[in-house]
Motif scaffolding. Structure first.
Motif, PDB file in Angstrom:
ATOM      1  N   TYR A  74      55.652  -0.738 -24.351  1.00 52.63           N
ATOM      2  CA  TYR A  74      56.070  -0.992 -23.197  1.00 52.63           C
ATOM      3  C   TYR A  74      54.131  -1.801 -22.613  1.00 52.63           C
ATOM      4  CZ  TYR A  74      59.969   2.290 -22.523  1.00 52.63           C
ATOM      5  OH  TYR A  74      61.494   2.139 -22.874  1.00 52.63           O
ATOM      6  N   CYS A  78      52.591  -5.967 -18.211  1.00 51.82           N
ATOM      7  CA  CYS A  78      53.038  -5.389 -17.142  1.00 51.82           C
ATOM      8  C   CYS A  78      53.537  -5.415 -16.357  1.00 51.82           C
ATOM      9  CB  CYS A  78      51.913  -6.311 -16.541  1.00 51.82           C
ATOM     10  SG  CYS A  78      51.610  -5.846 -14.341  1.00 51.82           S
ATOM     11  N   TRP A  79      55.216  -4.589 -16.345  1.00 52.04           N
ATOM     12  CA  TRP A  79      55.685  -4.684 -15.541  1.00 52.04           C
ATOM     13  C   TRP A  79      55.845  -5.137 -14.264  1.00 52.04           C
ATOM     14  CZ3 TRP A  79      60.026  -4.293 -19.317  1.00 52.04           C
ATOM     15  CH2 TRP A  79      59.640  -4.870 -20.102  1.00 52.04           C
ATOM     16  N   ALA A 106      51.636   5.491 -17.364  1.00 54.17           N
ATOM     17  CA  ALA A 106      50.299   4.489 -17.508  1.00 54.17           C
ATOM     18  C   ALA A 106      50.993   2.918 -17.969  1.00 54.17           C
ATOM     19  CB  ALA A 106      49.042   4.207 -17.693  1.00 54.17           C
ATOM     20  N   GLY A 107      51.711   2.354 -19.063  1.00 54.52           N
ATOM     21  CA  GLY A 107      51.648   1.147 -19.805  1.00 54.52           C
ATOM     22  C   GLY A 107      50.521   0.998 -19.604  1.00 54.52           C
ATOM     23  N   VAL A 110      47.693  -0.682 -15.759  1.00 52.44           N
ATOM     24  CA  VAL A 110      47.334  -1.501 -14.186  1.00 52.44           C
ATOM     25  C   VAL A 110      47.445  -1.312 -13.668  1.00 52.44           C
ATOM     26  CG1 VAL A 110      50.313  -2.675 -14.535  1.00 52.44           C
ATOM     27  CG2 VAL A 110      48.941  -3.905 -13.152  1.00 52.44           C
ATOM     28  N   CYS A 126      48.526   8.727 -17.129  1.00 52.44           N
ATOM     29  CA  CYS A 126      48.742   9.437 -18.185  1.00 52.44           C
ATOM     30  C   CYS A 126      50.064   8.436 -18.977  1.00 52.44           C
ATOM     31  CB  CYS A 126      49.705  10.515 -17.536  1.00 52.44           C
ATOM     32  SG  CYS A 126      50.624  11.391 -18.201  1.00 52.44           S
ATOM     33  N   SER A 132      49.416   2.794 -25.333  1.00 53.10           N
ATOM     34  CA  SER A 132      49.746   3.104 -24.616  1.00 53.10           C
ATOM     35  C   SER A 132      47.961   3.211 -23.386  1.00 53.10           C
ATOM     36  CB  SER A 132      50.579   3.544 -23.605  1.00 53.10           C
ATOM     37  OG  SER A 132      49.994   4.089 -21.272  1.00 53.10           O
ATOM     38  N   ASP A 167      57.676   2.288 -12.791  1.00 53.83           N
ATOM     39  CA  ASP A 167      59.127   1.225 -13.625  1.00 53.83           C
ATOM     40  C   ASP A 167      58.518   2.363 -14.368  1.00 53.83           C
ATOM     41  OD1 ASP A 167      60.597   0.524 -14.602  1.00 53.83           O
ATOM     42  OD2 ASP A 167      59.318  -1.465 -15.524  1.00 53.83           O
ATOM     43  N   TYR A 170      63.301   4.074 -15.223  1.00 51.65           N
ATOM     44  CA  TYR A 170      64.513   3.314 -16.242  1.00 51.65           C
ATOM     45  C   TYR A 170      65.541   4.443 -17.304  1.00 51.65           C
ATOM     46  CZ  TYR A 170      61.073   3.726 -19.554  1.00 51.65           C
ATOM     47  OH  TYR A 170      59.881   4.143 -19.842  1.00 51.65           O
ATOM     48  N   ASN A 174      63.545  10.814 -17.274  1.00 44.82           N
ATOM     49  CA  ASN A 174      62.516  10.929 -15.871  1.00 44.82           C
ATOM     50  C   ASN A 174      62.502  11.537 -15.064  1.00 44.82           C
ATOM     51  OD1 ASN A 174      60.408  10.247 -18.492  1.00 44.82           O
ATOM     52  ND2 ASN A 174      60.321   8.457 -18.099  1.00 44.82           N
ATOM     53  N   PHE A 177      60.875  14.092 -12.768  1.00 43.77           N
ATOM     54  CA  PHE A 177      59.506  14.573 -12.486  1.00 43.77           C
ATOM     55  C   PHE A 177      59.051  13.944 -11.580  1.00 43.77           C
ATOM     56  CE2 PHE A 177      58.838  13.130 -17.284  1.00 43.77           C
ATOM     57  CZ  PHE A 177      58.049  14.043 -18.076  1.00 43.77           C
TER      58      PHE A 177
HETATM   59  C1  SAM Z   1      58.032   0.436 -18.573  1.00 46.28           C
HETATM   60  S1  SAM Z   1      56.759   0.516 -19.040  1.00 46.28           S
HETATM   61  C2  SAM Z   1      55.429   1.357 -17.214  1.00 46.28           C
HETATM   62  C3  SAM Z   1      54.388   0.606 -17.514  1.00 46.28           C
HETATM   63  C4  SAM Z   1      53.097   0.664 -15.912  1.00 46.28           C
HETATM   64  N1  SAM Z   1      53.451   1.353 -15.237  1.00 46.28           N
HETATM   65  C5  SAM Z   1      53.462  -1.478 -15.417  1.00 46.28           C
HETATM   66  O1  SAM Z   1      54.530  -0.945 -14.437  1.00 46.28           O
HETATM   67  O2  SAM Z   1      53.775  -2.314 -16.454  1.00 46.28           O
HETATM   68  C6  SAM Z   1      56.573   3.131 -18.311  1.00 46.28           C
HETATM   69  C7  SAM Z   1      55.787   3.583 -19.346  1.00 46.28           C
HETATM   70  O3  SAM Z   1      56.354   5.063 -18.959  1.00 46.28           O
HETATM   71  C8  SAM Z   1      56.206   5.803 -19.988  1.00 46.28           C
HETATM   72  N2  SAM Z   1      56.241   6.911 -20.500  1.00 46.28           N
HETATM   73  C9  SAM Z   1      57.976   7.019 -20.692  1.00 46.28           C
HETATM   74  N3  SAM Z   1      58.163   8.420 -20.395  1.00 46.28           N
HETATM   75  C10 SAM Z   1      56.714   9.096 -19.693  1.00 46.28           C
HETATM   76  C11 SAM Z   1      56.710  10.769 -19.703  1.00 46.28           C
HETATM   77  N4  SAM Z   1      58.223  11.119 -19.745  1.00 46.28           N
HETATM   78  N5  SAM Z   1      55.397  10.814 -19.622  1.00 46.28           N
HETATM   79  C12 SAM Z   1      54.864  10.270 -20.377  1.00 46.28           C
HETATM   80  N6  SAM Z   1      54.561   8.645 -20.177  1.00 46.28           N
HETATM   81  C13 SAM Z   1      55.980   8.380 -20.326  1.00 46.28           C
HETATM   82  C14 SAM Z   1      56.243   5.048 -20.999  1.00 46.28           C
HETATM   83  O4  SAM Z   1      55.412   5.158 -22.029  1.00 46.28           O
HETATM   84  C15 SAM Z   1      55.790   3.553 -20.803  1.00 46.28           C
HETATM   85  O5  SAM Z   1      54.002   3.266 -20.823  1.00 46.28           O
END
Ligand code: SAM
Length: 233
Positions: A74, A78-79, A106-107, A110, A126, A132, A167, A170, A174, A177
């Motif tokens: 991911y 940059c989503w 965080a991905g 950004v 995180c 990432s 993002d 999806y 999650n 959280f």
């Molecule tokens: C679609 S990306 C979005 C990244 C960034 N926030 C953006 O908007 O460009 C989703 C991110 O959430 C992270 N992620 C998913 N489940 C997670 C979890 N349970 N704990 C921490 N990170 C998580 C993924 O590894 C991924 O990097």
């Protein structure tokens, strides 16, 4: 799990070396991928190491396609929601100024980088994906800001003034959280273009704006419409 500490800036590789390291990382799954620094639109000079826009998506071998699906990187994008949230933070720095902020999922980092640039007192990024976290460290260095890294949300024992997440909804797994965030912070701001009508009290729809994923994934228009959900306890 212990939180990986971000190395002091002087110990980080030079910018070109970081670009090479991130390119080597993504080439474990996408052999022709190249990472390059990209200046984000309307983000006051914020730059990120992202997948080169000329990446030949049609040329993926079946093995690479499978690897990309098994281990989605991911952080090379940059989503749309991350871009919209970063833009909003930089437009309205009072949202984060002087506050201790967590960027969940965080991905590329950004949102964490935008919060640090906008004057957050302390920023923690995180993400469960170690690549990432490496990308976030590189992007923090690229922008000259300090961001602390964490791999597991539930290993964090500290409190925050604000949790940000872009993002991450999806995956329905999650959604729990959203409740956990409010146990760590009195305020949460979530940006999402996948869930049209989030029904998780006390979250409410606060604003909407359009943005696109970078590099362009040619997503459907509906995924270019970002909703901001807020919650307070
Ligand atoms: C679609 S990306 C979005 C990244 C960034 N926030 C953006 O908007 O460009 C989703 C991110 O959430 C992270 N992620 C998913 N489940 C997670 C979890 N349970 N704990 C921490 N990170 C998580 C993924 O590894 C991924 O990097």
């Amino acid at each position: 799990m212990p939180q990986p500490a971000q190395p002091p800036r002087a110990l980080l590789p030079a910018p070109d070396a970081m670009q090479d390291e991130l390119t080597a990382d993504i080439r474990r799954t996408l052999s022709q991928a190249r990472i390059e620094p990209v200046r984000l639109p309307d983000c006051g000079g914020l730059k990120l190491y992202l997948l080169g826009a000329d990446f030949p998506q049609a040329a993926l071998s079946p093995a690479e396609m499978q690897a990309a699906l098994n281990e989605p990187a991911y952080w090379i994008f940059c989503w749309a929601s991350g871009l919209a949230l970063a833009r909003r933070i930089l437009r309205e720095p009072a949202l984060v100024r002087g506050r201790k902020v967590l960027d969940f999922g965080a991905g590329s980092g950004v949102v964490a980088c935008a919060a640090a640039l906008a004057g957050a007192r302390e920023v923690v990024a995180c993400d469960i994906d170690p690549s990432s976290l490496r990308a976030t460290a590189a992007n923090a260095a690229l922008n000259g800001v300090s961001v602390r890294l964490a791999g597991d949300f539930f290993a964090l024992t500290e409190d925050f003034d604000l949790v940000l997440a872009a993002d991450v909804l999806y995956d329905r797994a999650n959604h729990h959280f959203l409740t956990a965030f409010l146990e760590r912070a009195p305020a949460v701001l979530v940006a999402d273009s996948r869930v049209k009508n989030l029904q998780v009290p006390p979250y409410v729809l606060a604003a909407e704006e359009d943005a696109g994923t970078l590099p362009d994934l040619n997503e459907f228009d509906e995924f270019r419409h970002v909703r901001f959900y807020t919650a307070q306890r």
